[in-house]
Design a protein around this motif. Sequence first.
Motif, PDB file in Angstrom:
ATOM      1  N   GLU A   1       4.914  21.166   7.985  1.00  0.00           N
ATOM      2  CA  GLU A   1       3.927  20.267   8.571  1.00  0.00           C
ATOM      3  C   GLU A   1       3.333  19.305   7.549  1.00  0.00           C
ATOM      4  OE1 GLU A   1       3.210  20.080  11.853  1.00  0.00           O
ATOM      5  OE2 GLU A   1       4.867  21.514  12.058  1.00  0.00           O
ATOM      6  N   THR A   2       3.617  19.538   6.264  1.00  0.00           N
ATOM      7  CA  THR A   2       3.048  18.697   5.212  1.00  0.00           C
ATOM      8  C   THR A   2       3.868  17.431   5.018  1.00  0.00           C
ATOM      9  OG1 THR A   2       2.219  20.655   4.046  1.00  0.00           O
ATOM     10  CG2 THR A   2       2.372  18.606   2.785  1.00  0.00           C
ATOM     11  N   LYS A   3       3.232  16.276   5.142  1.00  0.00           N
ATOM     12  CA  LYS A   3       3.891  14.998   4.897  1.00  0.00           C
ATOM     13  C   LYS A   3       3.680  14.607   3.444  1.00  0.00           C
ATOM     14  CE  LYS A   3       3.390  13.246   9.616  1.00  0.00           C
ATOM     15  NZ  LYS A   3       2.833  12.140  10.458  1.00  0.00           N
ATOM     16  N   ALA A   4       4.599  15.027   2.586  1.00  0.00           N
ATOM     17  CA  ALA A   4       4.466  14.715   1.163  1.00  0.00           C
ATOM     18  C   ALA A   4       4.647  13.231   0.909  1.00  0.00           C
ATOM     19  CB  ALA A   4       5.482  15.516   0.353  1.00  0.00           C
ATOM     20  N   LEU A   5       5.601  12.614   1.615  1.00  0.00           N
ATOM     21  CA  LEU A   5       5.800  11.162   1.581  1.00  0.00           C
ATOM     22  C   LEU A   5       5.869  10.684   3.021  1.00  0.00           C
ATOM     23  CD1 LEU A   5       8.544  10.791  -1.202  1.00  0.00           C
ATOM     24  CD2 LEU A   5       6.072  10.469  -1.441  1.00  0.00           C
ATOM     25  N   ASP A   6       5.113   9.636   3.331  1.00  0.00           N
ATOM     26  CA  ASP A   6       5.003   9.211   4.722  1.00  0.00           C
ATOM     27  C   ASP A   6       5.222   7.700   4.833  1.00  0.00           C
ATOM     28  OD1 ASP A   6       4.577   9.303   7.430  1.00  0.00           O
ATOM     29  OD2 ASP A   6       2.396   9.498   7.286  1.00  0.00           O
ATOM     30  N   GLY A   7       6.447   7.271   4.479  1.00  0.00           N
ATOM     31  CA  GLY A   7       6.785   5.861   4.593  1.00  0.00           C
ATOM     32  C   GLY A   7       6.406   5.040   3.378  1.00  0.00           C
ATOM     33  N   VAL A   8       6.794   5.502   2.188  1.00  0.00           N
ATOM     34  CA  VAL A   8       6.424   4.834   0.937  1.00  0.00           C
ATOM     35  C   VAL A   8       7.329   3.636   0.661  1.00  0.00           C
ATOM     36  CG1 VAL A   8       6.368   5.097  -1.581  1.00  0.00           C
ATOM     37  CG2 VAL A   8       5.396   6.875  -0.111  1.00  0.00           C
ATOM     38  N   ASP A   9       6.710   2.502   0.312  1.00  0.00           N
ATOM     39  CA  ASP A   9       7.413   1.310  -0.151  1.00  0.00           C
ATOM     40  C   ASP A   9       6.924   0.991  -1.563  1.00  0.00           C
ATOM     41  OD1 ASP A   9       8.485   1.058   2.396  1.00  0.00           O
ATOM     42  OD2 ASP A   9       7.075  -0.509   3.013  1.00  0.00           O
ATOM     43  N   LEU A  10       7.851   0.679  -2.448  1.00  0.00           N
ATOM     44  CA  LEU A  10       7.447   0.179  -3.762  1.00  0.00           C
ATOM     45  C   LEU A  10       8.620  -0.490  -4.456  1.00  0.00           C
ATOM     46  CD1 LEU A  10       8.583   2.182  -6.253  1.00  0.00           C
ATOM     47  CD2 LEU A  10       6.768   3.650  -5.430  1.00  0.00           C
ATOM     48  N   ASP A  11       8.297  -1.334  -5.435  1.00  0.00           N
ATOM     49  CA  ASP A  11       9.293  -2.017  -6.256  1.00  0.00           C
ATOM     50  C   ASP A  11       8.867  -1.928  -7.715  1.00  0.00           C
ATOM     51  OD1 ASP A  11      11.055  -3.424  -4.181  1.00  0.00           O
ATOM     52  OD2 ASP A  11       9.049  -4.114  -3.598  1.00  0.00           O
ATOM     53  N   VAL A  12       9.842  -1.740  -8.593  1.00  0.00           N
ATOM     54  CA  VAL A  12       9.578  -1.748 -10.028  1.00  0.00           C
ATOM     55  C   VAL A  12      10.469  -2.812 -10.656  1.00  0.00           C
ATOM     56  CG1 VAL A  12       9.358  -0.376 -12.118  1.00  0.00           C
ATOM     57  CG2 VAL A  12       9.234   0.758  -9.892  1.00  0.00           C
ATOM     58  N   ARG A  13       9.840  -3.795 -11.280  1.00  0.00           N
ATOM     59  CA  ARG A  13      10.604  -4.855 -11.921  1.00  0.00           C
ATOM     60  C   ARG A  13      11.282  -4.333 -13.186  1.00  0.00           C
ATOM     61  NH1 ARG A  13       7.581  -8.317 -14.170  1.00  0.00           N
ATOM     62  NH2 ARG A  13       5.557  -7.341 -13.818  1.00  0.00           N
ATOM     63  N   GLU A  14      12.466  -4.862 -13.479  1.00  0.00           N
ATOM     64  CA  GLU A  14      13.211  -4.443 -14.664  1.00  0.00           C
ATOM     65  C   GLU A  14      12.392  -4.667 -15.933  1.00  0.00           C
ATOM     66  OE1 GLU A  14      16.877  -6.542 -14.735  1.00  0.00           O
ATOM     67  OE2 GLU A  14      17.763  -5.428 -13.067  1.00  0.00           O
ATOM     68  N   GLY A  15      12.447  -3.695 -16.833  1.00  0.00           N
ATOM     69  CA  GLY A  15      11.791  -3.831 -18.121  1.00  0.00           C
ATOM     70  C   GLY A  15      10.281  -3.767 -18.071  1.00  0.00           C
ATOM     71  N   THR A  16       9.726  -3.145 -17.027  1.00  0.00           N
ATOM     72  CA  THR A  16       8.271  -3.006 -16.910  1.00  0.00           C
ATOM     73  C   THR A  16       7.916  -1.549 -16.649  1.00  0.00           C
ATOM     74  OG1 THR A  16       8.180  -3.369 -14.503  1.00  0.00           O
ATOM     75  CG2 THR A  16       8.103  -5.326 -15.919  1.00  0.00           C
ATOM     76  N   VAL A  17       6.617  -1.270 -16.674  1.00  0.00           N
ATOM     77  CA  VAL A  17       6.108   0.059 -16.335  1.00  0.00           C
ATOM     78  C   VAL A  17       5.289  -0.049 -15.057  1.00  0.00           C
ATOM     79  CG1 VAL A  17       4.695   2.016 -17.060  1.00  0.00           C
ATOM     80  CG2 VAL A  17       5.976   0.710 -18.771  1.00  0.00           C
ATOM     81  N   LEU A  18       5.683   0.702 -14.034  1.00  0.00           N
ATOM     82  CA  LEU A  18       4.879   0.815 -12.822  1.00  0.00           C
ATOM     83  C   LEU A  18       4.110   2.125 -12.889  1.00  0.00           C
ATOM     84  CD1 LEU A  18       4.068  -0.149  -9.927  1.00  0.00           C
ATOM     85  CD2 LEU A  18       5.899   1.343  -9.091  1.00  0.00           C
ATOM     86  N   GLY A  19       2.790   2.050 -12.858  1.00  0.00           N
ATOM     87  CA  GLY A  19       1.970   3.247 -12.834  1.00  0.00           C
ATOM     88  C   GLY A  19       1.717   3.679 -11.404  1.00  0.00           C
ATOM     89  N   VAL A  20       2.036   4.927 -11.082  1.00  0.00           N
ATOM     90  CA  VAL A  20       1.787   5.477  -9.751  1.00  0.00           C
ATOM     91  C   VAL A  20       0.604   6.435  -9.865  1.00  0.00           C
ATOM     92  CG1 VAL A  20       2.712   6.785  -7.815  1.00  0.00           C
ATOM     93  CG2 VAL A  20       4.204   5.243  -9.098  1.00  0.00           C
ATOM     94  N   LEU A  21      -0.502   6.049  -9.243  1.00  0.00           N
ATOM     95  CA  LEU A  21      -1.729   6.833  -9.304  1.00  0.00           C
ATOM     96  C   LEU A  21      -1.987   7.518  -7.975  1.00  0.00           C
ATOM     97  CD1 LEU A  21      -4.100   4.221 -11.000  1.00  0.00           C
ATOM     98  CD2 LEU A  21      -2.589   5.861 -12.116  1.00  0.00           C
ATOM     99  N   GLY A  22      -2.741   8.601  -8.034  1.00  0.00           N
ATOM    100  CA  GLY A  22      -3.120   9.290  -6.808  1.00  0.00           C
ATOM    101  C   GLY A  22      -3.697  10.642  -7.131  1.00  0.00           C
ATOM    102  N   PRO A  23      -4.557  11.175  -6.264  1.00  0.00           N
ATOM    103  CA  PRO A  23      -5.130  12.502  -6.498  1.00  0.00           C
ATOM    104  C   PRO A  23      -4.066  13.585  -6.379  1.00  0.00           C
ATOM    105  CG  PRO A  23      -5.701  11.710  -4.308  1.00  0.00           C
ATOM    106  CD  PRO A  23      -5.025  10.574  -5.007  1.00  0.00           C
ATOM    107  N   ASN A  24      -4.429  14.796  -6.758  1.00  0.00           N
ATOM    108  CA  ASN A  24      -3.504  15.923  -6.597  1.00  0.00           C
ATOM    109  C   ASN A  24      -3.072  16.043  -5.148  1.00  0.00           C
ATOM    110  OD1 ASN A  24      -3.482  16.795  -9.270  1.00  0.00           O
ATOM    111  ND2 ASN A  24      -5.279  18.103  -8.989  1.00  0.00           N
ATOM    112  N   GLY A  25      -1.780  16.266  -4.934  1.00  0.00           N
ATOM    113  CA  GLY A  25      -1.257  16.402  -3.584  1.00  0.00           C
ATOM    114  C   GLY A  25      -0.959  15.087  -2.906  1.00  0.00           C
ATOM    115  N   ALA A  26      -1.049  13.969  -3.657  1.00  0.00           N
ATOM    116  CA  ALA A  26      -0.851  12.654  -3.038  1.00  0.00           C
ATOM    117  C   ALA A  26       0.608  12.376  -2.704  1.00  0.00           C
ATOM    118  CB  ALA A  26      -1.379  11.556  -3.962  1.00  0.00           C
ATOM    119  N   GLY A  27       1.544  13.002  -3.451  1.00  0.00           N
ATOM    120  CA  GLY A  27       2.962  12.759  -3.232  1.00  0.00           C
ATOM    121  C   GLY A  27       3.673  12.178  -4.435  1.00  0.00           C
ATOM    122  N   LYS A  28       3.001  12.118  -5.587  1.00  0.00           N
ATOM    123  CA  LYS A  28       3.578  11.467  -6.769  1.00  0.00           C
ATOM    124  C   LYS A  28       4.829  12.174  -7.266  1.00  0.00           C
ATOM    125  CE  LYS A  28      -0.117  11.865  -9.325  1.00  0.00           C
ATOM    126  NZ  LYS A  28      -0.936  12.681  -8.383  1.00  0.00           N
TER     127      LYS A  28
END
Length: 340
Positions: A26-53
């Motif tokens: 019943e747990t939706k760990a990921l619920d329709g995630v969209d994201l893009d990471v450009r080449e040669g960069t750092v994308l920081g993914v933030l979120g509280p505990n249990g967010a799905g990171k």
Amino acid sequence: MNRIDMNPGGAGSAVTVRGLVKHYGETKALDGVDLDVREGTVLGVLGPNGAGKTTLVRCLSTLITPDAGSAVVAGYDVVRQPRQLRRVIGLTGQYAAVDEKLSGRENLYMIGRLLDLSRKEARSRADGLLERFSLTEAAKRPASTYSGGMRRRLDLAASMIGSPSVLYLDEPTTGLDPRTRNEVWSEVKRMVTDGVTVLLTTQYMEEAEQLASELTVIDRGKVIANGGIDELKAKVGGRTLRIRPADPLELSPLASALDDLGLTGLATSTVDAESGTVLVPILSDEQLTAVVGAVTARGITIGSIATELPSLDEVFLSITGQKASAPQDARPSELEEVAV
């Protein structure tokens, strides 16, 4: 299979994720995630505990299979081309995954061979990375004798043995002392300079500001905000004016002038005696103009004036409704191991 055209994420996108879904019962760990990471960069993914990171990282590194959606990393589909993808990615998890019975050099050599490097290549890469991560003197010692910081550096070196084009760092400095954390940050910056694309999950706001070009905030499996650090700060609203009078003796009169201004919504000013400045929160450009006008009308000469955006901690709290946390020693609970 050939590599996939990554145009959906735009030119120069190393990671493209669309509608990614992963459920654990019943747990939706990921619920329709969209994201893009450009080449040669750092994308920081933030979120509280249990967010799905961590679930996101596990899907993108082929450790688990998403239930729906699509993800293309370095030109390979994570579901249909997992073997090809594993050759061009690296992963460092929250806790160093090294074989404690093997020496540092043996750990790296073993991983190199598992990645189909020749014996000569594996030795060469291992020796080069040991030197790069300041582990040459400890290369022959069992990893069980390494300090926590040394194990983390060895783990990072292991993730680089195959010269990945995309590197996942899942809370890489958890439990590290400040000095070792700075060493890890320096190495990550060097990797990016060399052209590596990094997806970083973290709860350290300082870490995100140090390393990330852009941020994505997820909560309960959904993306709830994304953009550059300053862009997210601006969305939260509110700025602080830091005003320094040319004459230090004018510090108290300056604070009194601002408190007497009586602008609607203008908070009481705060004197920072150590820096010789007065801090006053403002909500609009009109308030900024009024503050400067009031100061000059009192005949107070301004030595300097600067505006400061909210801290990233304040942004995180505003967006998620929770304070950023960074547990140093405790391991995630069994539920978090599954759901984060």
